[in-house]
Design a protein around this motif. Structure first.
Motif, short mmCIF file in Angstrom:
data_model
loop_
_atom_site.label_atom_id
_atom_site.label_comp_id
_atom_site.label_asym_id
_atom_site.label_seq_id
_atom_site.Cartn_x
_atom_site.Cartn_y
_atom_site.Cartn_z
N SER A 94 0.68 -1.77 8.51
CA SER A 94 0.96 -2.73 7.02
C SER A 94 2.06 -2.09 6.94
O SER A 94 2.66 -2.28 5.67
CB SER A 94 -0.46 -1.54 6.14
N THR A 95 2.48 -1.05 6.98
CA THR A 95 3.84 -0.43 6.95
C THR A 95 5.20 -0.65 7.21
O THR A 95 6.27 -1.20 5.75
CB THR A 95 4.92 1.42 6.91
N LYS A 96 5.35 -1.56 8.57
CA LYS A 96 6.09 -2.72 8.84
C LYS A 96 6.72 -3.53 7.96
O LYS A 96 8.36 -3.38 8.05
CB LYS A 96 5.69 -2.46 9.68
N ARG A 97 5.71 -4.26 7.07
CA ARG A 97 6.81 -4.80 6.44
C ARG A 97 7.40 -4.47 4.92
O ARG A 97 8.44 -4.95 4.60
CB ARG A 97 5.91 -6.44 6.00
N ARG A 98 6.71 -3.86 4.69
CA ARG A 98 7.64 -3.11 3.85
C ARG A 98 8.85 -2.49 3.99
O ARG A 98 9.87 -2.20 2.85
CB ARG A 98 6.87 -1.44 3.23
N LEU A 99 9.20 -1.29 5.47
CA LEU A 99 10.33 -1.09 5.91
C LEU A 99 11.45 -2.85 5.59
O LEU A 99 12.85 -2.65 5.42
CB LEU A 99 9.73 -0.83 6.87
N ASP A 100 10.77 -3.54 6.07
CA ASP A 100 12.03 -4.65 6.54
C ASP A 100 12.02 -5.50 5.03
O ASP A 100 13.58 -5.27 5.15
CB ASP A 100 10.44 -5.78 6.43
N LEU A 101 11.42 -5.64 4.07
CA LEU A 101 11.36 -6.04 2.73
C LEU A 101 12.93 -4.25 1.89
O LEU A 101 13.79 -5.47 1.35
CB LEU A 101 10.81 -5.98 1.15
N LEU A 102 12.47 -2.89 2.79
CA LEU A 102 13.83 -2.14 1.88
C LEU A 102 15.15 -2.32 2.92
O LEU A 102 16.02 -1.63 1.81
CB LEU A 102 12.95 -1.22 1.96
N GLY A 103 14.07 -3.25 3.06
CA GLY A 103 15.94 -3.37 3.58
C GLY A 103 16.00 -2.79 5.70
O GLY A 103 17.25 -2.98 6.20
#
Length: 399
Positions: free
Chosen positions: A58-67
């Motif tokens: 569930s953290t993967k997409r948040r990492l993507d959005l953080l660059g």
């Protein structure tokens, strides 16, 4: 010793701080991630205290959005190595090797040394971690990593490592944690300071052709991707939406470009005749990197769509001529018959008719008022749309 704060996955620590000197990892979490989590101390002491925790998957997409999407990691890794002082030994791991090692790690199979506090900087990684069997499945690191090289890798951005770990499905059910209780309990930081940035990352402002587009996108993201919904903000105006229509939105975008807007902005045009024309015009301009301009995507179901016009009824490809956001809603919850596009105005300069979904407001109202907890709603096209927008945003850095 002082009060420690730790960030990592499973039992693997990726970052740590002490007292009031620590990195803020709040952007990876939401307030719903607050829970009692294990704190590992020496002598096998485990205590459960408040912290932040969510599954790596569930953290993967948040990492993507953080660059930290996959396309950006190589440059970030190489930038880190380029900052290493010249008197350090040559780093023996190019990015492809580093990626191969980290992506093959199964964190659940790793047991960590209880005497980690006895290692000097660089030694824990070089004398213990890189000698672990999990790290040596692909490349033999045990003979090539010394204390200095260990220090280089101990100081690498932890999000680079975390994002690569997420490529291994075996890790995605493990908890990513941020253990802040000790620095709060011992007075180094107030609890409300910890939560100032929880759920707030590099926010992205959505700007669309109309208020209904905004309401649909906001609702769809909350329903389908609540784990990243806090990254997106919208123009909050119930009446007199300022950018209605492709012309107003086009002029607004020109203004943002001219002033060099600093906020992250994602502009979305309709995929109709007028929207495509304005999108193409703006695409030729020098758009700042924090601003991205897209149009609604083509979809296979729009290639043969019922239409009505001067020549009567027919089935035509409406991609690029009549696709608005309402086309991505589930029309079957209202009509048992096929929804229909009406050809309205002719654009002489583009030699094409502009189309509009008949009674499109009905589909919007139904979607916004629908009981999504108990009802049967088809989200296939909405998910396709949100995935497209998400991939467009994170992919902009590699364009």
């Amino acid at each position: 010793m002082g009060s420690m704060v730790s960030f990592g996955i499973g039992k693997l620590e990726l970052d740590w701080g002490k007292n009031n000197s620590y990195s803020d990892h709040g952007s990876l979490f939401q307030l719903s991630d607050v829970k009692d989590i294990p704190y590992y101390y020496s002598d096998n002491i485990i205590e459960y205290k408040e912290g932040l925790s969510r599954k790596l998957g569930s953290t993967k997409r948040r990492l993507d959005l953080l660059g930290y999407n996959l396309d950006s990691l190589k440059k970030q890794y190489e930038d880190h190595l380029n900052e290493v002082p010249e008197y350090y030994p040559d780093i023996p791991l190019p990015f492809d090797d580093f990626y191969s090692i980290i992506s093959n790690l199964d964190i659940s199979k790793m047991t960590l040394d209880d005497e980690w506090e006895n290692y000097d900087p660089g030694e824990f990684l070089s004398k213990y971690l890189f000698k672990h069997s999990e790290f040596n499945k692909i490349h033999n690191l045990s003979e090539i990593v010394d204390k200095d090289i260990g220090l280089v890798f101990e100081n690498i951005d932890p999000y680079i490592t975390l994002r690569i770990l997420a490529e291994n499905q075996a890790n995605n059910d493990l908890d990513v944690f941020w253990s802040y209780a000790d620095i709060v309990n011992n007075g180094w930081v107030r609890r409300d300071e910890i939560f100032e940035k929880v759920g707030v990352g590099q926010e992205i402002l959505f700007v669309t052709e109309g208020s209904s587009d905004t309401h649909i996108l906001k609702k769809a993201i909350q329903l389908l991707y609540s784990d990243i919904s806090d990254f997106f903000t919208f123009i909050d105006m119930e009446d007199n939406y300022p950018f209605t229509g492709d012309g107003n939105l086009y002029n607004f975008c020109k203004g943002l470009i001219s002033i060099g807007i600093k906020k992250n902005v994602l502009v979305i045009f309709d995929n109709d005749v007028a929207g495509v024309a304005k999108y193409n015009q703006l695409s030729e301009m020098d758009v700042p990197s924090n601003m991205h301009i897209i149009k609604l995507p083509n979809h296979a179901s729009f290639e043969s769509y019922k239409t009505i016009g001067p020549q009567g009824e027919s089935f035509e490809n409406i991609n690029g001529t009549a696709v608005a956001i309402e086309c991505f809603l589930d029309h079957s919850v209202i009509d048992s018959t096929e929804s229909c596009i009406r050809w309205t105005s002719y654009n002489k300069s583009l030699d094409a008719y502009q189309g509009e979904l008949i009674d499109k407001d009905r589909y919007t109202r139904k979607f916004l008022k629908f009981n999504h907890n108990n009802g049967n709603y088809d989200y296939e096209k909405l998910k396709f749309l949100i995935d497209f927008i998400y991939n467009e945003w994170i992919g902009r850095v590699s364009q």
